[in-house]
Write a protein that holds these residues in place. Structure first.
Motif, PDB file in Angstrom:
ATOM      1  N   PHE A   9       0.821  -1.211   0.000  1.00 41.28           N
ATOM      2  CA  PHE A   9       0.000   0.000   0.000  1.00 41.28           C
ATOM      3  C   PHE A   9       0.859   1.267   0.000  1.00 41.28           C
ATOM      4  CE2 PHE A   9      -3.146  -3.024   1.747  1.00 41.28           C
ATOM      5  CZ  PHE A   9      -4.176  -2.784   0.842  1.00 41.28           C
ATOM      6  N   GLY A  10       2.102   1.154   0.456  1.00 43.32           N
ATOM      7  CA  GLY A  10       2.975   2.316   0.448  1.00 43.32           C
ATOM      8  C   GLY A  10       3.304   2.819  -0.944  1.00 43.32           C
ATOM      9  N   PHE A  11       3.128   1.952  -1.943  1.00 44.49           N
ATOM     10  CA  PHE A  11       3.407   2.350  -3.324  1.00 44.49           C
ATOM     11  C   PHE A  11       2.195   2.989  -3.998  1.00 44.49           C
ATOM     12  CE2 PHE A  11       6.603  -0.710  -2.274  1.00 44.49           C
ATOM     13  CZ  PHE A  11       7.735  -0.306  -2.967  1.00 44.49           C
ATOM     14  N   ALA A  12       1.061   2.945  -3.346  1.00 41.05           N
ATOM     15  CA  ALA A  12      -0.157   3.535  -3.907  1.00 41.05           C
ATOM     16  C   ALA A  12      -0.152   5.041  -3.676  1.00 41.05           C
ATOM     17  CB  ALA A  12      -1.391   2.914  -3.264  1.00 41.05           C
ATOM     18  N   ASN A  13      -0.423   5.808  -4.725  1.00 45.03           N
ATOM     19  CA  ASN A  13      -0.393   7.266  -4.624  1.00 45.03           C
ATOM     20  C   ASN A  13      -1.286   7.802  -3.512  1.00 45.03           C
ATOM     21  OD1 ASN A  13       1.242   7.090  -6.848  1.00 45.03           O
ATOM     22  ND2 ASN A  13      -0.154   8.084  -8.260  1.00 45.03           N
ATOM     23  N   GLU A  14      -2.421   7.158  -3.293  1.00 40.91           N
ATOM     24  CA  GLU A  14      -3.415   7.714  -2.376  1.00 40.91           C
ATOM     25  C   GLU A  14      -2.940   7.785  -0.929  1.00 40.91           C
ATOM     26  OE1 GLU A  14      -6.773   4.993  -1.234  1.00 40.91           O
ATOM     27  OE2 GLU A  14      -5.972   3.820  -2.918  1.00 40.91           O
ATOM     28  N   TYR A  15      -1.891   7.045  -0.582  1.00 43.39           N
ATOM     29  CA  TYR A  15      -1.388   7.078   0.790  1.00 43.39           C
ATOM     30  C   TYR A  15      -0.291   8.121   0.991  1.00 43.39           C
ATOM     31  CZ  TYR A  15      -4.053   2.852   1.731  1.00 43.39           C
ATOM     32  OH  TYR A  15      -5.077   1.953   1.896  1.00 43.39           O
ATOM     33  N   ASP A  16       0.205   8.711  -0.081  1.00 45.10           N
ATOM     34  CA  ASP A  16       1.189   9.803  -0.047  1.00 45.10           C
ATOM     35  C   ASP A  16       2.587   9.379   0.393  1.00 45.10           C
ATOM     36  OD1 ASP A  16      -0.562  12.158  -0.723  1.00 45.10           O
ATOM     37  OD2 ASP A  16      -1.593  11.452   1.069  1.00 45.10           O
ATOM     38  N   ILE A  17       2.768   8.113   0.735  1.00 48.62           N
ATOM     39  CA  ILE A  17       4.084   7.662   1.187  1.00 48.62           C
ATOM     40  C   ILE A  17       5.096   7.784   0.059  1.00 48.62           C
ATOM     41  CG2 ILE A  17       5.389   5.802   2.266  1.00 48.62           C
ATOM     42  CD1 ILE A  17       3.026   6.871   3.932  1.00 48.62           C
ATOM     43  N   GLU A  18       4.715   7.328  -1.131  1.00 45.76           N
ATOM     44  CA  GLU A  18       5.674   7.341  -2.240  1.00 45.76           C
ATOM     45  C   GLU A  18       6.054   8.763  -2.630  1.00 45.76           C
ATOM     46  OE1 GLU A  18       5.123   8.243  -5.646  1.00 45.76           O
ATOM     47  OE2 GLU A  18       3.132   9.027  -5.185  1.00 45.76           O
ATOM     48  N   ARG A  19       5.129   9.701  -2.514  1.00 46.00           N
ATOM     49  CA  ARG A  19       5.442  11.103  -2.831  1.00 46.00           C
ATOM     50  C   ARG A  19       6.465  11.659  -1.841  1.00 46.00           C
ATOM     51  NH1 ARG A  19       3.527  15.735  -0.581  1.00 46.00           N
ATOM     52  NH2 ARG A  19       1.763  14.689   0.414  1.00 46.00           N
ATOM     53  N   LYS A  20       6.194  11.507  -0.564  1.00 48.03           N
ATOM     54  CA  LYS A  20       7.114  12.013   0.442  1.00 48.03           C
ATOM     55  C   LYS A  20       8.445  11.251   0.417  1.00 48.03           C
ATOM     56  CE  LYS A  20       6.251  14.606   3.454  1.00 48.03           C
ATOM     57  NZ  LYS A  20       6.611  16.049   3.545  1.00 48.03           N
ATOM     58  N   PHE A  21       8.380   9.972   0.070  1.00 45.57           N
ATOM     59  CA  PHE A  21       9.569   9.128  -0.073  1.00 45.57           C
ATOM     60  C   PHE A  21      10.514   9.749  -1.106  1.00 45.57           C
ATOM     61  CE2 PHE A  21      11.896   5.470  -1.759  1.00 45.57           C
ATOM     62  CZ  PHE A  21      12.159   4.695  -0.632  1.00 45.57           C
ATOM     63  N   ARG A  22       9.961  10.148  -2.244  1.00 49.94           N
ATOM     64  CA  ARG A  22      10.768  10.775  -3.291  1.00 49.94           C
ATOM     65  C   ARG A  22      11.294  12.138  -2.855  1.00 49.94           C
ATOM     66  NH1 ARG A  22       7.450  12.194  -7.076  1.00 49.94           N
ATOM     67  NH2 ARG A  22       5.508  11.180  -6.428  1.00 49.94           N
ATOM     68  N   GLU A  23      10.448  12.901  -2.185  1.00 45.82           N
ATOM     69  CA  GLU A  23      10.831  14.252  -1.794  1.00 45.82           C
ATOM     70  C   GLU A  23      11.986  14.259  -0.790  1.00 45.82           C
ATOM     71  OE1 GLU A  23       6.376  16.223  -2.426  1.00 45.82           O
ATOM     72  OE2 GLU A  23       7.209  15.989  -0.405  1.00 45.82           O
ATOM     73  N   THR A  24      11.926  13.376   0.199  1.00 47.80           N
ATOM     74  CA  THR A  24      12.974  13.412   1.231  1.00 47.80           C
ATOM     75  C   THR A  24      14.274  12.800   0.742  1.00 47.80           C
ATOM     76  OG1 THR A  24      13.069  13.338   3.660  1.00 47.80           O
ATOM     77  CG2 THR A  24      12.745  11.228   2.532  1.00 47.80           C
ATOM     78  N   ARG A  25      14.216  11.972  -0.294  1.00 48.64           N
ATOM     79  CA  ARG A  25      15.455  11.393  -0.844  1.00 48.64           C
ATOM     80  C   ARG A  25      16.378  12.461  -1.418  1.00 48.64           C
ATOM     81  NH1 ARG A  25      19.670  10.038  -1.903  1.00 48.64           N
ATOM     82  NH2 ARG A  25      20.493   8.031  -2.625  1.00 48.64           N
ATOM     83  N   LEU A  26      15.788  13.548  -1.878  1.00 49.84           N
ATOM     84  CA  LEU A  26      16.564  14.636  -2.473  1.00 49.84           C
ATOM     85  C   LEU A  26      17.649  15.132  -1.531  1.00 49.84           C
ATOM     86  CD1 LEU A  26      17.012  16.931  -4.585  1.00 49.84           C
ATOM     87  CD2 LEU A  26      15.200  18.195  -3.408  1.00 49.84           C
ATOM     88  N   TYR A  27      17.368  15.145  -0.233  1.00 50.61           N
ATOM     89  CA  TYR A  27      18.259  15.813   0.706  1.00 50.61           C
ATOM     90  C   TYR A  27      19.517  15.017   1.037  1.00 50.61           C
ATOM     91  CZ  TYR A  27      14.410  19.040   1.020  1.00 50.61           C
ATOM     92  OH  TYR A  27      13.446  19.958   0.706  1.00 50.61           O
ATOM     93  N   GLN A  28      19.636  13.801   0.528  1.00 48.28           N
ATOM     94  CA  GLN A  28      20.917  13.107   0.585  1.00 48.28           C
ATOM     95  C   GLN A  28      21.893  13.690  -0.436  1.00 48.28           C
ATOM     96  OE1 GLN A  28      21.880  10.060   2.402  1.00 48.28           O
ATOM     97  NE2 GLN A  28      20.186  10.655   3.711  1.00 48.28           N
ATOM     98  N   VAL A  29      21.360  14.373  -1.426  1.00 48.75           N
ATOM     99  CA  VAL A  29      22.158  14.891  -2.538  1.00 48.75           C
ATOM    100  C   VAL A  29      22.288  16.408  -2.489  1.00 48.75           C
ATOM    101  CG1 VAL A  29      22.296  15.061  -5.060  1.00 48.75           C
ATOM    102  CG2 VAL A  29      21.468  12.950  -3.988  1.00 48.75           C
ATOM    103  N   ALA A  30      21.212  17.090  -2.192  1.00 48.81           N
ATOM    104  CA  ALA A  30      21.184  18.548  -2.248  1.00 48.81           C
ATOM    105  C   ALA A  30      20.586  19.106  -0.953  1.00 48.81           C
ATOM    106  CB  ALA A  30      20.352  18.997  -3.452  1.00 48.81           C
ATOM    107  N   PRO A  31      20.972  20.303  -0.584  1.00 41.34           N
ATOM    108  CA  PRO A  31      21.828  21.240  -1.300  1.00 41.34           C
ATOM    109  C   PRO A  31      23.317  20.943  -1.191  1.00 41.34           C
ATOM    110  CG  PRO A  31      21.101  22.210   0.746  1.00 41.34           C
ATOM    111  CD  PRO A  31      20.385  20.896   0.625  1.00 41.34           C
ATOM    112  N   ILE A  32      23.716  19.958  -0.428  1.00 41.58           N
ATOM    113  CA  ILE A  32      25.104  19.489  -0.437  1.00 41.58           C
ATOM    114  C   ILE A  32      25.065  17.993  -0.151  1.00 41.58           C
ATOM    115  CG2 ILE A  32      25.414  20.013   2.018  1.00 41.58           C
ATOM    116  CD1 ILE A  32      28.379  20.557   1.394  1.00 41.58           C
ATOM    117  N   SER A  33      25.899  17.231  -0.832  1.00 38.57           N
ATOM    118  CA  SER A  33      25.862  15.781  -0.679  1.00 38.57           C
ATOM    119  C   SER A  33      26.441  15.359   0.667  1.00 38.57           C
ATOM    120  CB  SER A  33      26.636  15.098  -1.813  1.00 38.57           C
ATOM    121  OG  SER A  33      28.022  15.234  -1.605  1.00 38.57           O
TER     122      SER A  33
END
Length: 385
Positions: free
Chosen positions: A342-366
């Motif tokens: 169910f975490g992969f289903a858009n309606e639960y918002d987990i996958e959206r936030k999952f993608r968003e927070t992954r960014l911060y391992q890379v930016a604004p500094i790795s």
């Protein structure tokens, strides 16, 4: 740091505003790759984005501590503070190094929302985070500077009126230190785009509006220069410490959102006639993620405290960003694992936030560059580059 009544009032105020922009709002925007115009307008009108602008210029005159709480709460409520955080930290350079005339001209209009300063042009495609090697030049010709070069991963250009730009004004072979000879400019994007500045959007895995920029003889008036010519790299660093601390707060907000969501689901989801939260295989990753978020939070407060006292916050800001980005990512993984399919289903918002927070391992500094910073600046190890 113990939170005082003022901090709790900020939390309550931001939560009340964010309650008007629920998960469905952010989910729909994500599907369309659209900018949250209504949310940003509401945050501006409520004065939250002017938190750190002095009262004399129409802001609230708050510190980095309070600003960090604002962005933390946006993410903890399920939103994406990456759409507004630029307005918080991009104005540091103007506030700390701009002339009185520049501050009087721009800060009140930023505080009111008449102008937006959401963009900073530093990163280049061939130099990345090796900023001293940047190739974009600003050459003085009479009563103007002429800018040529290229930038990449420059966010929110389409929803910003102004941009902080770092460019080389003195060739590298003519300066004593490689960090010298760069200058900061405040670019009026409304005049620049189509008149020497070309913007090319970059499609990416999150709903993060970012671009490549191409400068072809862009002319800037002399009064666009912020501070002293050649000192831009030093000016940028102070703003980056604030940026990293604010990003840490966003990650803490993300982490708490993931943990709270996962814990509720673990209590409600019944498999084999028992809530899955009874299983230590579910409990332990969530407990570990919570512990790491709380530890990162302590370093966030430390960085804020140093910054607001005017002390060197470089090491604390970097460590806060490292710990919080790592903790939020671990919380995201634990949450997704708890939800299972169910975490992969858009309606639960987990996958959206999952993608968003992954960014911060890379930016604004790795994370690797933070490790290098701590190894060399704090531990005294020899420079690796």
């Amino acid at each position: 740091m113990l939170e005082h009544e003022g901090i709790q009032a900020i939390r309550d105020g931001v939560r009340n505003l964010c309650a008007q922009y629920d998960s469905a709002y952010w989910r729909e925007l994500d599907a369309r790759k659209a900018f949250p115009e209504a949310f940003v307008a509401a945050m501006t009108n409520a004065g939250w984005l002017a938190a750190m602008i002095p009262e004399a210029y129409g802001g609230s005159g708050l510190g980095l501590t309070e600003a960090s709480v604002i962005l933390e709460e946006v993410n903890r409520c399920g939103g994406n503070s990456g759409t507004v955080h630029g307005q918080m930290y991009n104005m540091f350079t103007l506030l700390r190094h701009g002339s009185e005339e520049q501050k009087a001209r721009y800060l009140p209009r930023l505080a009111s929302g008449e102008l937006r300063l959401q963009s900073m042009g530093v990163t280049e495609p061939t130099t990345g985070t090796d900023t001293t090697q940047l190739k974009t030049t600003a050459v003085r010709q009479g009563d103007r500077y002429v800018v040529n070069g290229q930038k990449v991963w420059i966010s929110r250009i389409q929803h910003s009126d102004l941009m902080i730009l770092l460019a080389r004004t003195t060739p590298r072979d003519q300066v004593a230190k490689k960090s010298e000879g760069m200058s900061i400019f405040l670019v009026d994007l409304r005049k620049a785009i189509g008149h020497g500045l070309t913007v090319r959007p970059i499609a990416n895995m999150v709903n993060h509006e970012t671009n490549e920029l191409f400068f072809d003889n862009l002319e800037l008036p002399l009064d666009c220069l912020i501070g002293e010519e050649g000192q831009g790299f030093k000016y940028i660093l102070a703003g980056l410490n604030a940026e990293r601390t604010l990003i840490a707060a966003e990650c803490i907000g993300d982490g708490r959102w993931f943990i709270e969501r996962a814990c509720r689901y673990a209590c409600d989801r019944v498999v084999f006639d028992r809530p899955i939260g009874k299983n230590q295989g579910v409990q332990f990753p969530l407990a570990e993620a919570h512990i790491e978020i709380e530890a990162a939070d302590l370093m966030r407060w430390r960085a804020c405290e140093l910054y607001d006292r005017g002390e060197d916050a470089g090491t604390s800001a970097n460590m806060a960003k490292y710990l919080a980005a790592k903790a939020s990512w671990e919380a995201a993984n634990a949450c997704l694992q708890t939800y299972g399919g169910f975490g992969f289903a858009n309606e639960y918002d987990i996958e959206r936030k999952f993608r968003e927070t992954r960014l911060y391992q890379v930016a604004p500094i790795s994370t690797n560059l933070i490790l290098s910073y701590v190894a060399e600046r704090t531990l005294g190890l020899p420079r690796s580059f």
